[in-house]
Design a protein around this motif. Structure first.
Motif, mmCIF file in Angstrom:
data_model
loop_
_atom_site.group_PDB
_atom_site.id
_atom_site.type_symbol
_atom_site.label_atom_id
_atom_site.label_comp_id
_atom_site.label_asym_id
_atom_site.label_seq_id
_atom_site.Cartn_x
_atom_site.Cartn_y
_atom_site.Cartn_z
ATOM 1 N N GLY A 86 0.825 -1.200 0.000
ATOM 2 C CA GLY A 86 0.000 0.000 0.000
ATOM 3 C C GLY A 86 0.861 1.252 0.000
ATOM 4 N N GLY A 87 0.688 2.084 -1.003
ATOM 5 C CA GLY A 87 1.452 3.326 -1.105
ATOM 6 C C GLY A 87 2.640 3.201 -2.032
ATOM 7 N N ILE A 88 3.226 4.352 -2.392
ATOM 8 C CA ILE A 88 4.378 4.296 -3.315
ATOM 9 C C ILE A 88 5.630 3.798 -2.610
ATOM 10 N N SER A 89 5.711 4.058 -1.300
ATOM 11 C CA SER A 89 6.943 3.693 -0.582
ATOM 12 C C SER A 89 7.041 2.193 -0.376
ATOM 13 N N ALA A 90 5.899 1.497 -0.434
ATOM 14 C CA ALA A 90 5.895 0.053 -0.166
ATOM 15 C C ALA A 90 6.019 -0.766 -1.449
ATOM 16 N N GLY A 91 6.398 -0.117 -2.519
ATOM 17 C CA GLY A 91 6.433 -0.801 -3.817
ATOM 18 C C GLY A 91 7.651 -1.658 -4.084
ATOM 19 N N TYR A 104 8.621 12.630 -4.397
ATOM 20 C CA TYR A 104 7.226 12.917 -4.772
ATOM 21 C C TYR A 104 6.523 13.807 -3.752
ATOM 22 N N HIS A 105 7.294 14.638 -3.095
ATOM 23 C CA HIS A 105 6.734 15.717 -2.253
ATOM 24 C C HIS A 105 5.941 15.200 -1.061
ATOM 25 N N SER A 162 10.382 3.608 -9.903
ATOM 26 C CA SER A 162 11.126 2.750 -8.980
ATOM 27 C C SER A 162 12.038 3.594 -8.112
ATOM 28 N N GLY A 163 12.327 3.054 -6.939
ATOM 29 C CA GLY A 163 13.253 3.759 -6.063
ATOM 30 C C GLY A 163 13.141 3.225 -4.657
ATOM 31 N N THR A 164 14.077 3.626 -3.809
ATOM 32 C CA THR A 164 13.987 3.196 -2.413
ATOM 33 C C THR A 164 12.894 4.020 -1.723
ATOM 34 N N PRO A 165 12.296 3.466 -0.676
ATOM 35 C CA PRO A 165 11.113 4.100 -0.087
ATOM 36 C C PRO A 165 11.324 5.556 0.329
ATOM 37 N N GLU A 166 12.377 5.799 1.077
ATOM 38 C CA GLU A 166 12.570 7.154 1.613
ATOM 39 C C GLU A 166 12.825 8.144 0.479
ATOM 40 N N ALA A 167 13.639 7.711 -0.495
ATOM 41 C CA ALA A 167 13.962 8.594 -1.614
ATOM 42 C C ALA A 167 12.702 8.902 -2.423
ATOM 43 N N GLY A 225 2.135 -3.258 4.081
ATOM 44 C CA GLY A 225 3.183 -2.664 3.251
ATOM 45 C C GLY A 225 4.106 -3.673 2.604
ATOM 46 N N SER A 226 5.397 -3.323 2.605
ATOM 47 C CA SER A 226 6.386 -4.137 1.903
ATOM 48 C C SER A 226 7.045 -5.141 2.821
ATOM 49 N N GLY A 227 6.908 -4.921 4.130
ATOM 50 C CA GLY A 227 7.643 -5.747 5.082
ATOM 51 C C GLY A 227 8.826 -4.987 5.677
ATOM 52 N N ARG A 228 9.138 -3.842 5.105
ATOM 53 C CA ARG A 228 10.151 -2.952 5.696
ATOM 54 C C ARG A 228 9.469 -1.595 5.879
ATOM 55 N N ASP A 229 8.691 -1.521 6.944
ATOM 56 C CA ASP A 229 7.771 -0.402 7.108
ATOM 57 C C ASP A 229 8.148 0.412 8.345
ATOM 58 N N PRO A 230 8.286 1.737 8.174
ATOM 59 C CA PRO A 230 8.733 2.572 9.285
ATOM 60 C C PRO A 230 7.813 2.452 10.494
ATOM 61 N N ARG A 231 8.438 2.394 11.653
ATOM 62 C CA ARG A 231 7.683 2.400 12.919
ATOM 63 C C ARG A 231 7.242 3.826 13.247
#
Lengths: 316, 275
Positions: free
Chosen positions: A108-113, A296-297, A286-291, A165-171
């Motif tokens: 869910g979301g662009i960061s979890a892609g 994308y603002h 494509s890209g790493t989640p934080e980047a 999410g992706s399984g690497r999801d910020p706390r």
């Protein structure tokens, strides 16, 4: 550095716990058992694990059939394949008859892609589901909230969607604040200059932005709108009245999700300056989640800037 | 047996009268398909299925899904004649305060096991019901009537493979093979034919019958019930508008309301009341 949790694992561990207590619990996959870490569930409850193959429409319909006969199926696969490819099955055969099917949407979301690009980044799921009557929609902030939400949704009799999410999801580090389905949670309160409404795996960013705003003299309150539907209109309007300015922060298209929901509330019940931080109605990459979030603002700077803007607007 | 077949034929005749009367009075509906499924539905509801009108939700009942939901006037007429609700409900079809929706609704109409009407979905919902039976310890059958045109939907074939994987005996699909769909003959609209070899290749138990002959429908359903180690498909050749000769071969009757004159003509043919 933000600590990471694993929302996929949090979901499946909670489902195993629920399946131990409730023999009606069934996991339905669409070749998605690895995506949702479901091997252990399948090993423990082989009869209650159904995999229909890469066929999401069939998965949702099978779940409807199971639920019509009294079982509690969880259809777990990628968020977009559930809410877009099987959208009509969700609407007509699950939500319309009000069947007790739970839908679990990963990435869910662009960061979890998972750096897969647009095909596996899902930023429309919430907007789509919000237009379908009768379905509960929950967007947890992190793995800890996934556990709380999954338990709450199992008790709820009726269709529901839970975003993971992706399984690497910020706390979000707010596990001490009680979770109640359908009620916003106040995560931080520096003052009542502005309210930051947020949900999903960017709650941590909203919290960091609020901290930075406090240092420059803008005192924000941060509210977690984990249940997007039914929306806690009363709780949201109350904060709009107290602050007179709002920013929404979400990992979703700014159209259709939290930003739209809050703007609708504000327009009808308490018109105040609102700015929406989220994917600005474009296709990501494509890209790493934080980047990606920064690009994308949906960065901390973007949230801070949006807060400054609505506070300025409020004063003029 | 011969007596019973005559009784079923008589029930089917009455159901055809109900169908046309409902559609005529409602001023809306799909007569062609309703008439083509009438005999299949009559066989299921008046001879084959384990159901109890006094307890429509009994857990061990056989399930039925009318995947081609637009043929629901036939189902509504059968349910009413079987005692699930009063026949007084029938003229309410498609009107605001009626329990009889334009397409079947499992929450509004007693005896409806699944909401349906969006084509292609019935088989996969039926598969879910069969898998549910295994988990809940029941041995009921799940019957699905699908159209032939409807088989063009992709989810049909998703269900075909999954039902084969799960060796879903007790899932019995009847194809109302009337050869016509909304915009014309099925063979012109799509490359669907031949139907039966495809299902055989997917590992289903397959039969082919005349869908208007109870002498063929009843034994085929029995064979399908006896085959409990894989799903069954019965390709039932039917005629859209069956029972009303002037509707046959004229696909405008897919969705059309008879005029007063046409209605009276149909009633004369079927032996029903003419007003």
């Amino acid at each position: 550095m933000t600590a990471l949790g694993n929302t996929r694992l949090a979901f499946i561990e909670t489902l195993i716990e629920l399946a131990e207590q409730d023999p009606k619990t069934v996991l339905v996959c669409a070749d998605s058992v690895l995506v949702v870490k479901g091997k252990e569930f399948a090993r423990r409850f082989p009869d209650r694990f159904i995999d229909v193959g890469i066929a999401e429409q069939n998965a949702v319909n099978c779940a409807a059939g199971l639920a019509a006969c009294g079982l509690v199926p969880y259809v777990a696969t990628y968020a977009g394949f559930l809410t877009m490819r099987a959208c009509e099955q969700v609407r007509t055969f699950v939500a319309y008859p009000g069947l007790n099917v739970k839908l679990i949407g990963a990435n869910g979301g662009i960061s979890a892609g998972e750096r897969e690009g647009v095909t596996h980044q899902f930023f429309e799921d919430l907007g789509i589901l919000r237009t379908i009557p009768g379905i509960t929609v929950v967007v947890p902030a992190d793995d800890i909230q996934v556990r709380q939400a999954a338990r709450a949704l199992h008790k709820l009799r009726g269709p529901a969607y839970l975003r993971i999410g992706s399984g690497r999801d910020p706390r979000a580090d707010c596990q001490d604040i009680p979770f109640e389905l359908g009620k916003i949670r106040i995560l931080a309160e520096y003052g009542k200059d502005v309210v930051l409404f947020t949900n999903g795996f960017v709650v941590n960013r909203a919290l960091q932005a609020a901290e930075r705003l406090a240092r420059e003299g803008i005192r924000a309150v941060v509210a977690d709108v984990h249940t997007l539907k039914p929306l806690d209109v009363h709780g949201i309007v109350s904060l709009l009245k107290q602050t007179g300015a709002a920013v929404t922060v979400e990992d979703h298209n700014i159209i259709g999700g939290l930003g739209s929901a809050v703007a609708e509330c504000s327009a009808e019940e308490c018109p105040v300056p609102v700015k929406r931080v989220g994917l600005p109605d474009c296709y990501p990459r494509s890209g790493t989640p934080e980047a990606l979030l920064d690009y994308y603002h949906i960065g901390i700077n973007d949230i801070v800037e949006a807060a400054r803007a609505v506070v300025r607007k409020k004063k003029t | 047996m011969q007596n019973r077949i005559q009784e079923l034929e008589e029930i089917a005749r009455q159901i055809r009268i109900d169908i046309l009367t409902m559609i005529y009075k409602a001023g809306d509906g799909h007569p062609g398909a309703s008439l083509s499924v009438t005999d299949l539905i009559t066989a299921l509801y008046f001879e084959v299925m384990n159901i109890d009108p006094a307890n429509p939700q009994k857990p061990d009942r056989d399930r039925f899904i009318l995947s081609k939901g637009h043929a629901c006037p036939a189902l509504y007429a059968a349910l009413a004649r079987r005692g699930f609700f009063s026949r007084d409900e029938l003229p309410g079809l498609r009107s605001l305060n009626s329990m009889l929706q334009g397409h079947p609704d499992m929450n509004k109409t007693p005896g409806i096991d699944s909401t349906s009407g969006s084509l292609g979905n019935g088989i996969s919902i039926g598969l879910g019901m069969v898998l549910a039976a295994r988990l809940t310890g029941y041995d009921y059958y799940t019957y699905v009537i699908t159209g032939d045109g409807e088989l063009q939907e992709g989810v049909v074939w998703e269900a075909a493979t999954a039902a084969a994987k799960y060796k879903a005996g007790r899932l019995i699909v009847l194809v109302d093979n009337n050869g016509l769909q909304s915009s014309g003959p099925v063979e012109e609209v799509s490359g669907l034919y031949p139907i039966l070899p495809k299902w055989e290749a997917f590992g289903w138990h397959c039969q082919e019958i005349d869908g208007h002959s109870f002498e063929q429908i009843l034994p085929a359903l029995q064979k399908a019930r006896d085959c409990t180690d894989r799903p069954s498909l019965i390709l039932a050749h039917t005629v859209k508008g069956c029972g009303v000769p002037f509707m046959i071969g004229d696909n405008s009757w897919h969705k059309r309301v008879p005029t007063a004159e046409e209605y009276q003509q149909a009633m004369r043919i079927l032996g029903g009341p003419c007003s």
